[in-house]
Write a protein that holds these residues in place. Structure first.
Motif, PDB file in Angstrom:
ATOM      1  N   ARG A 272     -14.195   8.694   0.113  1.00 31.78           N
ATOM      2  CA  ARG A 272     -12.837   9.221   0.176  1.00 31.78           C
ATOM      3  C   ARG A 272     -12.149   8.952  -1.149  1.00 31.78           C
ATOM      4  O   ARG A 272     -12.247   7.873  -1.694  1.00 31.78           O
ATOM      5  CB  ARG A 272     -12.072   8.529   1.303  1.00 31.78           C
ATOM      6  CG  ARG A 272     -12.711   8.829   2.640  1.00 31.78           C
ATOM      7  CD  ARG A 272     -12.408   7.741   3.646  1.00 31.78           C
ATOM      8  NE  ARG A 272     -12.927   8.083   4.936  1.00 31.78           N
ATOM      9  CZ  ARG A 272     -14.150   7.729   5.345  1.00 31.78           C
ATOM     10  NH1 ARG A 272     -14.943   7.058   4.559  1.00 31.78           N
ATOM     11  NH2 ARG A 272     -14.554   8.065   6.550  1.00 31.78           N
ATOM     12  N   LYS A 273     -11.439   9.894  -1.630  1.00 32.72           N
ATOM     13  CA  LYS A 273     -10.734   9.746  -2.908  1.00 32.72           C
ATOM     14  C   LYS A 273      -9.268   9.448  -2.622  1.00 32.72           C
ATOM     15  O   LYS A 273      -8.431  10.346  -2.648  1.00 32.72           O
ATOM     16  CB  LYS A 273     -10.889  11.005  -3.767  1.00 32.72           C
ATOM     17  CG  LYS A 273     -12.320  11.366  -4.082  1.00 32.72           C
ATOM     18  CD  LYS A 273     -12.966  10.312  -4.958  1.00 32.72           C
ATOM     19  CE  LYS A 273     -14.383  10.726  -5.331  1.00 32.72           C
ATOM     20  NZ  LYS A 273     -15.222   9.622  -5.633  1.00 32.72           N
ATOM     21  N   LYS A 274      -8.970   8.221  -2.317  1.00 28.31           N
ATOM     22  CA  LYS A 274      -7.595   7.813  -2.025  1.00 28.31           C
ATOM     23  C   LYS A 274      -7.052   6.986  -3.189  1.00 28.31           C
ATOM     24  O   LYS A 274      -7.799   6.336  -3.916  1.00 28.31           O
ATOM     25  CB  LYS A 274      -7.533   6.981  -0.740  1.00 28.31           C
ATOM     26  CG  LYS A 274      -7.984   7.738   0.498  1.00 28.31           C
ATOM     27  CD  LYS A 274      -7.037   8.866   0.842  1.00 28.31           C
ATOM     28  CE  LYS A 274      -7.472   9.563   2.115  1.00 28.31           C
ATOM     29  NZ  LYS A 274      -6.626  10.666   2.460  1.00 28.31           N
ATOM     30  N   LYS A 275      -5.751   7.011  -3.325  1.00 27.08           N
ATOM     31  CA  LYS A 275      -5.085   6.279  -4.400  1.00 27.08           C
ATOM     32  C   LYS A 275      -5.161   4.771  -4.168  1.00 27.08           C
ATOM     33  O   LYS A 275      -5.333   3.988  -5.097  1.00 27.08           O
ATOM     34  CB  LYS A 275      -3.630   6.735  -4.484  1.00 27.08           C
ATOM     35  CG  LYS A 275      -2.899   6.294  -5.707  1.00 27.08           C
ATOM     36  CD  LYS A 275      -1.536   6.976  -5.777  1.00 27.08           C
ATOM     37  CE  LYS A 275      -0.812   6.579  -7.045  1.00 27.08           C
ATOM     38  NZ  LYS A 275       0.503   7.210  -7.113  1.00 27.08           N
ATOM     39  N   VAL A 276      -5.010   4.359  -2.903  1.00 21.36           N
ATOM     40  CA  VAL A 276      -4.998   2.942  -2.536  1.00 21.36           C
ATOM     41  C   VAL A 276      -5.881   2.745  -1.312  1.00 21.36           C
ATOM     42  O   VAL A 276      -5.902   3.588  -0.405  1.00 21.36           O
ATOM     43  CB  VAL A 276      -3.554   2.456  -2.229  1.00 21.36           C
ATOM     44  CG1 VAL A 276      -3.548   1.033  -1.703  1.00 21.36           C
ATOM     45  CG2 VAL A 276      -2.675   2.570  -3.464  1.00 21.36           C
ATOM     46  N   VAL A 277      -6.590   1.620  -1.282  1.00 20.75           N
ATOM     47  CA  VAL A 277      -7.378   1.225  -0.120  1.00 20.75           C
ATOM     48  C   VAL A 277      -6.832  -0.112   0.359  1.00 20.75           C
ATOM     49  O   VAL A 277      -6.629  -1.036  -0.435  1.00 20.75           O
ATOM     50  CB  VAL A 277      -8.872   1.077  -0.475  1.00 20.75           C
ATOM     51  CG1 VAL A 277      -9.660   0.552   0.723  1.00 20.75           C
ATOM     52  CG2 VAL A 277      -9.442   2.395  -0.971  1.00 20.75           C
ATOM     53  N   LEU A 278      -6.575  -0.207   1.649  1.00 15.79           N
ATOM     54  CA  LEU A 278      -6.127  -1.460   2.261  1.00 15.79           C
ATOM     55  C   LEU A 278      -7.210  -1.922   3.224  1.00 15.79           C
ATOM     56  O   LEU A 278      -7.544  -1.203   4.178  1.00 15.79           O
ATOM     57  CB  LEU A 278      -4.797  -1.252   2.990  1.00 15.79           C
ATOM     58  CG  LEU A 278      -4.257  -2.414   3.827  1.00 15.79           C
ATOM     59  CD1 LEU A 278      -4.197  -3.709   3.059  1.00 15.79           C
ATOM     60  CD2 LEU A 278      -2.897  -2.054   4.396  1.00 15.79           C
ATOM     61  N   ILE A 279      -7.768  -3.096   2.962  1.00 16.47           N
ATOM     62  CA  ILE A 279      -8.790  -3.691   3.829  1.00 16.47           C
ATOM     63  C   ILE A 279      -8.134  -4.822   4.607  1.00 16.47           C
ATOM     64  O   ILE A 279      -7.647  -5.791   4.032  1.00 16.47           O
ATOM     65  CB  ILE A 279      -9.990  -4.229   3.006  1.00 16.47           C
ATOM     66  CG1 ILE A 279     -10.648  -3.096   2.224  1.00 16.47           C
ATOM     67  CG2 ILE A 279     -10.988  -4.926   3.933  1.00 16.47           C
ATOM     68  CD1 ILE A 279     -11.719  -3.558   1.233  1.00 16.47           C
TER      69      ILE A 279
ATOM     70  N   ALA B 275       0.836  -1.205   0.000  1.00 17.73           N
ATOM     71  CA  ALA B 275       0.000   0.000   0.000  1.00 17.73           C
ATOM     72  C   ALA B 275       0.866   1.248   0.000  1.00 17.73           C
ATOM     73  O   ALA B 275       0.594   2.210  -0.727  1.00 17.73           O
ATOM     74  CB  ALA B 275      -0.939  -0.006   1.204  1.00 17.73           C
ATOM     75  N   TYR B 276       1.934   1.247   0.798  1.00 16.17           N
ATOM     76  CA  TYR B 276       2.810   2.419   0.850  1.00 16.17           C
ATOM     77  C   TYR B 276       3.546   2.609  -0.479  1.00 16.17           C
ATOM     78  O   TYR B 276       3.634   3.730  -0.986  1.00 16.17           O
ATOM     79  CB  TYR B 276       3.812   2.323   2.004  1.00 16.17           C
ATOM     80  CG  TYR B 276       4.622   3.584   2.120  1.00 16.17           C
ATOM     81  CD1 TYR B 276       4.071   4.730   2.693  1.00 16.17           C
ATOM     82  CD2 TYR B 276       5.902   3.659   1.603  1.00 16.17           C
ATOM     83  CE1 TYR B 276       4.786   5.910   2.766  1.00 16.17           C
ATOM     84  CE2 TYR B 276       6.634   4.840   1.672  1.00 16.17           C
ATOM     85  CZ  TYR B 276       6.072   5.964   2.239  1.00 16.17           C
ATOM     86  OH  TYR B 276       6.776   7.134   2.298  1.00 16.17           O
ATOM     87  N   GLU B 277       4.055   1.528  -1.046  1.00 14.13           N
ATOM     88  CA  GLU B 277       4.765   1.614  -2.327  1.00 14.13           C
ATOM     89  C   GLU B 277       3.870   2.186  -3.432  1.00 14.13           C
ATOM     90  O   GLU B 277       4.329   2.950  -4.268  1.00 14.13           O
ATOM     91  CB  GLU B 277       5.262   0.228  -2.765  1.00 14.13           C
ATOM     92  CG  GLU B 277       6.431  -0.281  -1.966  1.00 14.13           C
ATOM     93  CD  GLU B 277       6.775  -1.735  -2.281  1.00 14.13           C
ATOM     94  OE1 GLU B 277       6.071  -2.379  -3.098  1.00 14.13           O
ATOM     95  OE2 GLU B 277       7.749  -2.242  -1.692  1.00 14.13           O
ATOM     96  N   ARG B 278       2.601   1.836  -3.416  1.00 16.66           N
ATOM     97  CA  ARG B 278       1.691   2.224  -4.492  1.00 16.66           C
ATOM     98  C   ARG B 278       0.924   3.505  -4.210  1.00 16.66           C
ATOM     99  O   ARG B 278       0.469   4.165  -5.129  1.00 16.66           O
ATOM    100  CB  ARG B 278       0.738   1.078  -4.790  1.00 16.66           C
ATOM    101  CG  ARG B 278       1.501  -0.122  -5.334  1.00 16.66           C
ATOM    102  CD  ARG B 278       0.692  -1.376  -5.325  1.00 16.66           C
ATOM    103  NE  ARG B 278       1.542  -2.506  -5.668  1.00 16.66           N
ATOM    104  CZ  ARG B 278       1.253  -3.398  -6.588  1.00 16.66           C
ATOM    105  NH1 ARG B 278       0.135  -3.326  -7.259  1.00 16.66           N
ATOM    106  NH2 ARG B 278       2.081  -4.396  -6.830  1.00 16.66           N
ATOM    107  N   GLY B 279       0.748   3.844  -2.921  1.00 14.71           N
ATOM    108  CA  GLY B 279      -0.064   5.003  -2.600  1.00 14.71           C
ATOM    109  C   GLY B 279       0.592   6.056  -1.746  1.00 14.71           C
ATOM    110  O   GLY B 279       0.009   7.121  -1.535  1.00 14.71           O
TER     111      GLY B 279
END
Length: 182
Positions: free
Chosen positions: A74-81, A22-26
């Motif tokens: 929310r307009k986020k680049k990546v979502v982590l569930i 998630a951090y690498e991509r967002g």
């Protein structure tokens, strides 16, 4: 855009690996959806440790249903569930049912409701990258109790559904990510 699934056994490093992805991509544009409920002291401590490990810039939402609405708000680049299997157990625990006496029809109805929640996540994944952490529950012993068997079967089918829809799937084995799809 699309889905990435991270699966594996308990304490295999799934969450840490998913957080790294998630951090690498967002970078700082990550929505972290925690599906755990702080029902006891041990779970409160787990949630605290997870929170401390994540970047403070990430937005965190604690929810286990209607996740599509949380994602679209929310307009986020990546979502982590983190995590699908906890989401499933929370949805099962909402049901007022004597599980040992439950019928196949009742179980099918419950699974259909859970499947609809998963489908809502799959639908919104076309517009955002979603990383889903889940437990591989089908490689162990058959649970002794009916509720355990119901959970294992539903979780297995939901994992299969998410894996089929995912562009990438990773299996964590003793802290080592093995890419099995994509």
């Amino acid at each position: 855009m699309g889905l990435i699934m991270v699966t594996g056994g308990a304490r295999s490093g799934k969450s840490e690996f998913a957080e790294k992805l998630a951090y690498e991509r967002g970078k700082d544009e990550v929505l972290y959806i925690a599906t755990s409920l702080p029902v006891d002291e041990e779970m409160k401590e787990r949630i605290k440790r997870h929170r401390e490990r994540r970047p403070s810039s990430w937005e965190t939402v604690e929810a286990y249903k209607d996740l599509d609405k949380e994602i679209l708000k929310r307009k986020k680049k990546v979502v982590l569930i983190d995590c699908l299997t906890v989401m499933i157990s929370n949805l099962l625990m909402e049901v007022d049912l004597t599980w040992e006496n439950s019928t196949l029809e009742q179980i099918d109805e419950i699974e259909d409701r859970i499947s609809q929640e998963v489908d809502k996540i799959l639908i919104v994944s076309s517009g955002v990258e979603i990383i889903i952490v889940t437990n591989e529950v089908g490689m162990g012993l058959v649970p002794e109790y009916k509720l355990g068997r119901i959970f294992r079967d539903i979780a297995g089918r939901m994992n299969k559904k998410v894996a089929e829809a995912s562009k990438e799937v990773y299996l964590m084995i003793s802290g080592i990510p093995v890419k099995i799809k994509g």
